[in-house]
Design a protein around this motif. Structure first.
Motif, short mmCIF file in Angstrom:
data_model
loop_
_atom_site.label_atom_id
_atom_site.label_comp_id
_atom_site.label_asym_id
_atom_site.label_seq_id
_atom_site.Cartn_x
_atom_site.Cartn_y
_atom_site.Cartn_z
N GLU A 166 0.82 -1.21 0.00
CA GLU A 166 0.00 0.00 0.00
C GLU A 166 0.86 1.26 0.00
OE1 GLU A 166 -0.65 -2.59 1.93
OE2 GLU A 166 -2.57 -3.26 1.06
N LYS A 167 1.90 1.26 0.84
CA LYS A 167 2.74 2.46 0.92
C LYS A 167 3.57 2.64 -0.35
CE LYS A 167 3.04 2.70 5.97
NZ LYS A 167 3.89 2.60 7.17
N ALA B 116 2.79 1.71 -3.41
CA ALA B 116 1.89 2.19 -4.47
C ALA B 116 1.49 3.64 -4.22
CB ALA B 116 0.65 1.30 -4.55
N ALA B 117 1.25 3.99 -2.96
CA ALA B 117 0.83 5.36 -2.63
C ALA B 117 1.93 6.37 -2.94
CB ALA B 117 0.43 5.44 -1.16
N VAL C 154 -3.99 6.13 -8.37
CA VAL C 154 -3.90 5.16 -7.27
C VAL C 154 -4.25 3.76 -7.78
CG1 VAL C 154 -4.89 4.45 -5.06
CG2 VAL C 154 -4.33 6.85 -5.47
N ALA D 193 -1.81 0.66 -7.56
CA ALA D 193 -2.24 -0.50 -6.77
C ALA D 193 -2.22 -1.77 -7.61
CB ALA D 193 -3.65 -0.25 -6.23
N SER E 248 -1.84 -4.21 -4.35
CA SER E 248 -2.38 -3.75 -3.06
C SER E 248 -3.86 -3.45 -3.17
CB SER E 248 -1.64 -2.50 -2.60
OG SER E 248 -1.80 -1.45 -3.54
N THR F 227 -4.69 1.81 -0.30
CA THR F 227 -3.64 2.58 -0.97
C THR F 227 -4.03 4.05 -1.08
OG1 THR F 227 -3.03 0.63 -2.27
CG2 THR F 227 -2.25 2.76 -3.07
N GLN G 141 -3.45 5.88 2.18
CA GLN G 141 -2.03 6.19 2.34
C GLN G 141 -1.64 7.38 1.45
OE1 GLN G 141 0.48 5.20 4.24
NE2 GLN G 141 -0.68 3.69 5.40
#
Length: 643
Positions: A260-261, A263-264, A508, A512, A517, A522, A525
């Motif tokens: 998640e982080k 991709a964010a 996003v 993702a 994710s 995502t 984040q």
């Protein structure tokens, strides 16, 4: 929508020819080469031909149904030929058309109906129904608006006048948005494509990797640097994520960032490229046209907010790495810094030429971009690693033409909205009512505007969002005393943020998908990493110093206080500075950061106070961290003695 039809033989050659004609026509018109030979054409003639090429290419390359990538169908060929026929007719007959523009004739109606229908279908094939729905809604409102009441009521507009005005008038499809796309945007697309052809993209990626890869959380910092460069050139947040995310997201995952982080970070860094000078995608050029100021003024005004945006993102990924104990990439896996630095020097030359032409010589943006592209080609002839064949350069010109098609069609559809609103007068009526609804409160109007930008921007390109909302909301903001430049920049920022804001956050979703994710986690984040982008537009509306408006003392104090405020907000959100930060201290830092950002415009003393407070936070955290280290070592020693 990535649904390009793979063509072969004559169809492929036809697309290549049309694609090459797009940048060639742009260069000829933007540099005003024809008048030097005594040939003068109307702007609308050029735009009609340019749009015809773009729409025809769309019917050649984009199938009616996204998953149906079979060969050319007869209906596509008919539509492509009709598009070229409409454009050719307007190009040849425009002098006659413009002399009696107010007289509605059969030929004008037929050309306008066919042109609008083909344009909307081309937009659907590129971007789905979102943008098409906006265009159809604008047309429907203009035609049926006289049945409404109150502020939305319009006069009766006949359908023949509606279609001819929207397609043939200089204030609609052939208006400022398409003109900017056909000249300035196309010129910068050519510059970017030529730079990537000779290896500029690889050089930028390797330099960012060599420079940042070894640092803690290095791959995330690589994503920030490379995505900032690519995003500024590409003009598409989603395309930027797809280009750089393939490399950076797996690297971030390898050193310990969660899916998640990772991709964010990539989504936020890629989206930030749209607001980063000197290119700022297409919207900065449109802003300059609407405001009637040099593009250099827009680029300089956008510099401080964009730098604060990336400063906040950089601080958060660094603090996240410290909090999680993440390292960088091993040295043997990275390019050599000296070699990468040498490879980046030739890339810097075209950028230097571009910047000098823009800011030093005050050339128009199209001419500056063409000079950058030409310098790239000339440089490549002297560098063996950069040199390409004639066919390679022709393919690059064709790729630039195809890359300009999407934004040109989106701007043309936005022109339908502009034309319909111009016919109905909704812009001025809505602005007046928004002022009344907000109770003459700038804050309330800004909240309405931010919400409208994000909602309308969901699934709609940022350029189109900006065009529509600056007409609908811009006058209301100016009526309440908001500086024109600040109003335009505010709408630009929040239109861009629709790519990050749930539920329709396209950049996003792309990131993702690469990271594997959960999209909504995502997105949450991404909202944290991009927090300053949601704060700073309100700040620069209330304090023009963020846009470099005002005296140097005020600007200097604002920059210092803004940077300190961003620093405090960043470690408050992450919960890590020198070491872990207590919850009460995070709350205090968050409030102090907001005060530093917003109040510096009223009290210059906020700047030194913010810096002093930041130093105090650092000293306090340093002492706490040292105390914890000492306590930890003592506990270990006691346990060893006891053992």
């Amino acid at each position: 929508m990535n649904n390009r039809r793979q063509l072969t033989g004559g169809w492929k050659l036809a697309v290549c020819v049309l694609a090459i004609l797009i940048p060639v026509a742009s260069v000829i018109y933007a540099l005003q080469l024809l008048p030097r030979f005594g040939i003068v054409i109307y702007k609308e003639q050029f735009l009609a031909l340019f749009l015809a090429f773009c729409v025809a290419i769309t019917f050649f390359t984009k199938p009616p149904v996204a998953k149906d990538l079979a060969g050319m169908q007869w209906i596509d060929l008919v539509c492509a030929l009709l598009a070229l026929g409409v454009g050719g007719y307007i190009f040849i007959e425009y002098e006659t058309i413009v002399r009696n523009l107010g007289l509605i004739t059969t030929d004008k109606i037929i050309v306008s109906v066919i042109g609008l229908a083909l344009l909307l279908e081309a937009a659907r094939r590129h971007a789905g129904w979102a943008m098409v729905s906006v265009g159809l809604l604008a047309l429907a409102y203009a035609f049926f608006g006289h049945y409404l009441s109150g502020m939305f009521e319009t006069r009766v507009i006949r359908w023949d006048r509606l279609v001819t005005y929207n397609y043939l008038n200089a204030g609609a499809v052939f208006g400022i948005p398409l003109y900017v796309a056909a000249t300035i945007v196309t010129s910068f697309v050519i510059f970017g494509q030529v730079l990537f052809l000779v290896g500029g993209g690889d050089a930028i990626s390797d330099f960012a990797l060599a420079l940042m890869g070894r640092r803690r959380g290095g791959p995330a910092k690589v994503a920030i640097v490379s995505s900032a460069f690519f995003g500024s050139l590409s003009g598409s947040a989603s395309a930027n994520v797809a280009t750089t995310g393939i490399l950076t997201i797996p690297l971030m995952r390898r050193v310990g960032y969660s899916a998640e982080k990772a991709a964010a970070v990539e989504a936020v860094a890629s989206t930030g490229g749209l607001v980063l000078p000197p290119v700022m995608a297409a919207t900065g050029f449109l802003m300059a046209e609407f405001l009637g100021v040099p593009y250099a003024t827009i680029a300089l005004a956008a510099a401080v907010p964009a730098l604060l945006f990336y400063f906040c993102l950089y601080l958060q990924v660094d603090m996240e790495a410290g909090k999680e104990g993440l390292t960088g990439v091993r040295g043997e896996e990275l390019p050599d810094l000296r070699d990468a630095s040498l490879r980046i020097i030739p890339v810097a030359v075209p950028f230097a030429v571009l910047l000098y032409a823009l800011f030093g010589l005050n050339w128009n943006p199209a001419a500056a971009a063409f000079s950058g592209a030409l310098s790239t080609v000339l440089l490549s002839l002297f560098l063996p690693k950069w040199r390409r064949s004639l066919l390679g350069y022709l393919r690059t010109i064709a790729a630039a033409g195809e890359a300009a098609v999407f934004i040109a069609i989106m701007c043309a559809v936005a022109g339908i909205v502009v034309g319909s609103l111009g016919l109905t007068g909704l812009g001025s009526n809505l602005s007046q009512n928004l002022v009344e609804i907000s109770g003459d409160s700038v804050w309330m109007l800004l909240m309405f505007s931010a919400f409208g930008c994000i909602v309308l921007g969901m699934g709609v390109p940022v350029t189109a969002t900006y065009i529509i909302l600056i007409i609908l909301i811009g006058p209301a903001m100016e009526q309440l005393g908001v500086d024109r430049l600040a109003a335009h920049m505010f709408i630009f920022y929040f239109g861009t943020l629709s790519f990050l804001t749930p539920p329709v956050c396209l950049s996003v979703f792309v990131a993702a998908a690469i990271a594997g994710s959960a999209p909504m986690r995502t997105a949450l984040q991404a909202l944290k990493f991009a927090v300053v982008a949601y704060i700073i537009p309100f700040a620069f509306v209330l304090n023009g110093s963020y846009l470099l408006i005002g005296g140097w003392q005020s600007i200097a104090a604002t920059m210092v206080s803004g940077a300190a405020g961003v620093f405090m907000i960043s470690f408050a959100l992450v919960g890590f500075f020198v070491g872990p930060v207590a919850l009460w201290l995070r709350g205090l830092a968050l409030v102090a950061g907001l005060v530093a950002i917003f109040l510096v415009g009223h009290y210059w003393a906020v700047a030194p106070a913010a810096v002093a407070l930041l130093v105090g936070f650092y000293a306090f955290q340093k002492r706490v961290s040292q105390h914890l280290d000492t306590s930890g070592r003592t506990d270990v020693a006691n346990s060893e003695v006891a053992g």
